[in-house]
Design a protein around this motif. Structure first.
Motif, PDB file in Angstrom:
ATOM      1  N   ILE A 233      28.782 -17.288 -23.481  1.00  0.00           N
ATOM      2  CA  ILE A 233      29.229 -18.684 -23.489  1.00  0.00           C
ATOM      3  C   ILE A 233      29.676 -19.074 -24.893  1.00  0.00           C
ATOM      4  O   ILE A 233      30.726 -19.700 -25.069  1.00  0.00           O
ATOM      5  N   ASN A 234      28.910 -18.673 -25.893  1.00  0.00           N
ATOM      6  CA  ASN A 234      29.245 -19.002 -27.277  1.00  0.00           C
ATOM      7  C   ASN A 234      30.564 -18.363 -27.705  1.00  0.00           C
ATOM      8  O   ASN A 234      31.327 -18.969 -28.449  1.00  0.00           O
ATOM      9  N   ASP A 235      30.806 -17.146 -27.244  1.00  0.00           N
ATOM     10  CA  ASP A 235      32.064 -16.478 -27.565  1.00  0.00           C
ATOM     11  C   ASP A 235      33.251 -17.263 -27.025  1.00  0.00           C
ATOM     12  O   ASP A 235      34.267 -17.424 -27.702  1.00  0.00           O
ATOM     13  N   ILE A 236      33.096 -17.779 -25.800  1.00  0.00           N
ATOM     14  CA  ILE A 236      34.160 -18.568 -25.187  1.00  0.00           C
ATOM     15  C   ILE A 236      34.327 -19.884 -25.945  1.00  0.00           C
ATOM     16  O   ILE A 236      35.437 -20.284 -26.280  1.00  0.00           O
ATOM     17  N   LEU A 237      33.199 -20.529 -26.234  1.00  0.00           N
ATOM     18  CA  LEU A 237      33.224 -21.782 -26.985  1.00  0.00           C
ATOM     19  C   LEU A 237      33.918 -21.603 -28.327  1.00  0.00           C
ATOM     20  O   LEU A 237      34.723 -22.434 -28.743  1.00  0.00           O
ATOM     21  N   GLU A 238      33.578 -20.502 -28.985  1.00  0.00           N
ATOM     22  CA  GLU A 238      34.143 -20.237 -30.303  1.00  0.00           C
ATOM     23  C   GLU A 238      35.658 -20.080 -30.219  1.00  0.00           C
ATOM     24  O   GLU A 238      36.390 -20.578 -31.071  1.00  0.00           O
ATOM     25  N   ARG A 239      36.107 -19.402 -29.183  1.00  0.00           N
ATOM     26  CA  ARG A 239      37.537 -19.182 -29.008  1.00  0.00           C
ATOM     27  C   ARG A 239      38.260 -20.509 -28.787  1.00  0.00           C
ATOM     28  O   ARG A 239      39.295 -20.779 -29.367  1.00  0.00           O
ATOM     29  N   ILE A 240      37.666 -21.362 -27.927  1.00  0.00           N
ATOM     30  CA  ILE A 240      38.258 -22.681 -27.659  1.00  0.00           C
ATOM     31  C   ILE A 240      38.266 -23.506 -28.940  1.00  0.00           C
ATOM     32  O   ILE A 240      39.253 -24.159 -29.270  1.00  0.00           O
ATOM     33  N   HIS A 241      37.154 -23.443 -29.671  1.00  0.00           N
ATOM     34  CA  HIS A 241      37.007 -24.232 -30.889  1.00  0.00           C
ATOM     35  C   HIS A 241      38.031 -23.834 -31.940  1.00  0.00           C
ATOM     36  O   HIS A 241      38.683 -24.686 -32.541  1.00  0.00           O
ATOM     37  N   SER A 242      38.194 -22.534 -32.163  1.00  0.00           N
ATOM     38  CA  SER A 242      39.123 -22.095 -33.204  1.00  0.00           C
ATOM     39  C   SER A 242      40.555 -22.424 -32.822  1.00  0.00           C
ATOM     40  O   SER A 242      41.384 -22.718 -33.670  1.00  0.00           O
ATOM     41  N   LYS A 243      40.858 -22.393 -31.517  1.00  0.00           N
ATOM     42  CA  LYS A 243      42.188 -22.769 -31.050  1.00  0.00           C
ATOM     43  C   LYS A 243      42.452 -24.238 -31.340  1.00  0.00           C
ATOM     44  O   LYS A 243      43.508 -24.624 -31.802  1.00  0.00           O
ATOM     45  N   ARG A 244      41.424 -25.060 -31.054  1.00  0.00           N
ATOM     46  CA  ARG A 244      41.529 -26.488 -31.296  1.00  0.00           C
ATOM     47  C   ARG A 244      41.694 -26.772 -32.797  1.00  0.00           C
ATOM     48  O   ARG A 244      42.432 -27.634 -33.187  1.00  0.00           O
ATOM     49  N   MET A 245      40.975 -26.004 -33.593  1.00  0.00           N
ATOM     50  CA  MET A 245      41.042 -26.176 -35.044  1.00  0.00           C
ATOM     51  C   MET A 245      42.448 -25.889 -35.546  1.00  0.00           C
ATOM     52  O   MET A 245      42.981 -26.610 -36.377  1.00  0.00           O
ATOM     53  N   MET A 246      43.039 -24.825 -35.025  1.00  0.00           N
ATOM     54  CA  MET A 246      44.383 -24.453 -35.442  1.00  0.00           C
ATOM     55  C   MET A 246      45.378 -25.536 -35.088  1.00  0.00           C
ATOM     56  O   MET A 246      46.256 -25.855 -35.866  1.00  0.00           O
ATOM     57  N   ARG A 247      45.209 -26.096 -33.883  1.00  0.00           N
ATOM     58  CA  ARG A 247      46.112 -27.128 -33.423  1.00  0.00           C
ATOM     59  C   ARG A 247      45.984 -28.376 -34.306  1.00  0.00           C
ATOM     60  O   ARG A 247      46.964 -28.965 -34.702  1.00  0.00           O
ATOM     61  N   SER A 248      44.744 -28.768 -34.610  1.00  0.00           N
ATOM     62  CA  SER A 248      44.551 -29.977 -35.403  1.00  0.00           C
ATOM     63  C   SER A 248      45.028 -29.757 -36.840  1.00  0.00           C
ATOM     64  O   SER A 248      45.490 -30.680 -37.490  1.00  0.00           O
ATOM     65  N   ARG A 249      44.901 -28.528 -37.323  1.00  0.00           N
ATOM     66  CA  ARG A 249      45.377 -28.240 -38.669  1.00  0.00           C
ATOM     67  C   ARG A 249      46.893 -28.380 -38.732  1.00  0.00           C
ATOM     68  O   ARG A 249      47.455 -28.910 -39.659  1.00  0.00           O
TER      69      ARG A 249
END
Ligand SMILES: [Zn+2]
Length: 88
Positions: free
Chosen positions: A63-79
């Motif tokens: 679950i954390n691996d999936i969360l991390e992937r979603i999170h980093s994608k979101r981070m890239m978008r917001s950046r």
């Protein structure tokens, strides 16, 4: 020889049961979810969706691996968003 090494591996567990675990953050999954590892007995914990600490089972690791992937994608978008907004 074998007996001695067995005793040595038991010491951290005894230490933890006496003084409590000494958890250190080993991975930041999202802003709220982190993974912790006890530096004495290597027991792993994670934060669940309620913000409580629970044992890090293979299921939660997944679950954390999936969360991390979603999170980093979101981070890239917001950046990317902040870059374009600083241009205009
Ligand atoms: Zn421990």
């Amino acid at each position: 020889m074998n007996n001695k090494s067995e005793q040595l591996t038991l010491i951290p567990k005894i230490y933890c049961s006496l003084f409590g675990h000494d958890y250190q953050v080993t991975k930041k999954v999202t802003y709220h979810v982190k993974e912790y590892t006890c530096c004495h007995c290597k027991k792993q914990l994670t934060t669940n969706s309620n913000g409580k600490l629970i044992e890090l089972t293979p299921k939660f690791k997944e679950i954390n691996d999936i969360l991390e992937r979603i999170h980093s994608k979101r981070m890239m978008r917001s950046r990317r968003k902040t870059i374009t907004s600083s241009i205009y």
